[in-house]
Enzyme design. Structure first.
Site: not given
Ligand code: UDP
Length: 324
Positions: A141, A205
């Protein structure tokens, strides 16, 4: 007022930006293929359902609507999915953007605001991250966005296409007054999933508790979607005023761990968040926090939402309806 085309305007950040552009008196045309966006997120007369890959139709739309500048959101956005389907991500995000840029060249439109991402930095060597940090994505991405950013550098040099590349940190929150909210399908983002767990009682999770951060969970810079929308308007005004190509981070400058976000959700909802601990998610850097002083100094932008609780509170009413 100026005529602006917004690609992906029926999506989450796109629809919030369209709303603010209209509030400020711009004439807005939305192009969206509704593959992930929602018809009801955009006023009907403004919506043109069309694929970015149909260069000819996009060219005709730009000419017919006398478009002066384009805000380009349309893209796939899920980090995890991009590691499983990289070809689909490169095709959609890179080839789709190039089709749009060809249409803009054919129609003589030379101003663009591009949705980029903090994911272009990968695992940064230090935080907060300035725009001058190395571009080193750690997932497909981020690589698709970095590729388009590089193409834009050449299109400026070779064709005079002026662009503002906005590197978003973690977009979140909603604008309930505008009837707008986050509705990704499937939902992968942290705040909506925490609120979903509160509503449904089904545990969410936490991905990874062994990161090199104070509490072991990932740290992110959560920026309210209305503050992001405001950054786009500042960027449009900059370009329409004859400004040169620029790149800006858009974040608050404050990082919160996953555990801290969970605590903010519990404070706002007054309920415990059912959760379990899982493995790290592939492609997740430990810490991403923006240095957005350049955007503040150059375009006079500043975030209004600096409290995580306020951000979560703005999303809570729509998330309650969504998951009930
Ligand atoms: N995260 C998590 N559980 C979830 C979704 C996200 O622990 O079900 C964590 C993810 O690993 C990251 C943070 O939350 O560290 C933000 O993730 P998100 O997908 O919201 O945004 P990204 O940082 O990928 O743009």
């Amino acid at each position: 007022m100026s005529n602006i085309l917004v690609t992906g305007g029926a999506g989450y950040i796109g629809s919030h930006t369209v709303y603010q552009l209209v509030q400020r008196g711009y004439n807005v045309t939305v192009l969206d293929d509704l593959s992930t966006g929602f018809r009801d997120a955009v006023p009907e007369p403004q919506l043109h359902i069309c694929s970015l890959f149909d260069t000819e139709q996009v060219t005709q739309l730009l000419i017919r609507q006398q478009i002066e500048a384009v805000v380009h959101f349309a893209a796939f956005i899920a980090v995890g999915e991009s590691t499983k389907e990289p070809e689909r991500y490169f095709t959609n995000n890179v080839s789709g953007s190039l089709s749009l840029f060809s249409a803009m060249a054919a129609a003589g439109v030379n101003k663009l605001v591009f949705s980029s991402t903090a994911a272009v930095y990968g695992n940064p060597v230090s935080t907060p991250i300035p725009e001058t940090a190395a571009i080193a994505p750690v997932n497909p991405y981020g690589e698709t966005k970095a590729t388009v950013e590089r193409a834009l550098g050449w299109l400026d040099q070779c064709r005079g296409l002026r662009s503002v590349r906005l590197r978003y940190f973690n977009a979140c929150g909603a604008n309930p007054e505008a009837g707008l909210s986050e509705r990704h399908v499937p939902e992968t983002h942290l705040i909506p999933l925490l609120l979903k767990a509160v509503v449904t009682g089904q545990p969410m999770t936490i991905f990874g508790t062994d990161y090199p951060t104070p509490d072991g969970t990932c740290i992110r810079d959560y920026i309210h979607v209305d503050d992001l929308a405001k950054a786009h308007i500042a960027a449009i005004d900059h370009l329409l005023g004859g400004g040169s190509s620029e790149v800006f981070n858009v974040g608050t400058g404050h990082g919160f761990s996953v555990r801290e976000v969970l605590a903010a959700v519990e404070a706002v909802t007054g309920k415990p968040v059912p959760h379990v601990f899982g493995d790290r998610r592939e492609g997740d850097p430990a810490e991403l926090v923006a240095d957005s002083s350049k955007l503040q100094q150059r375009l006079g932008w500043s975030p209004e939402y600096t409290s995580l609780e306020r951000i979560v509170a703005s999303a809570w009413p729509s998330e309650q309806r969504r998951w009930a």
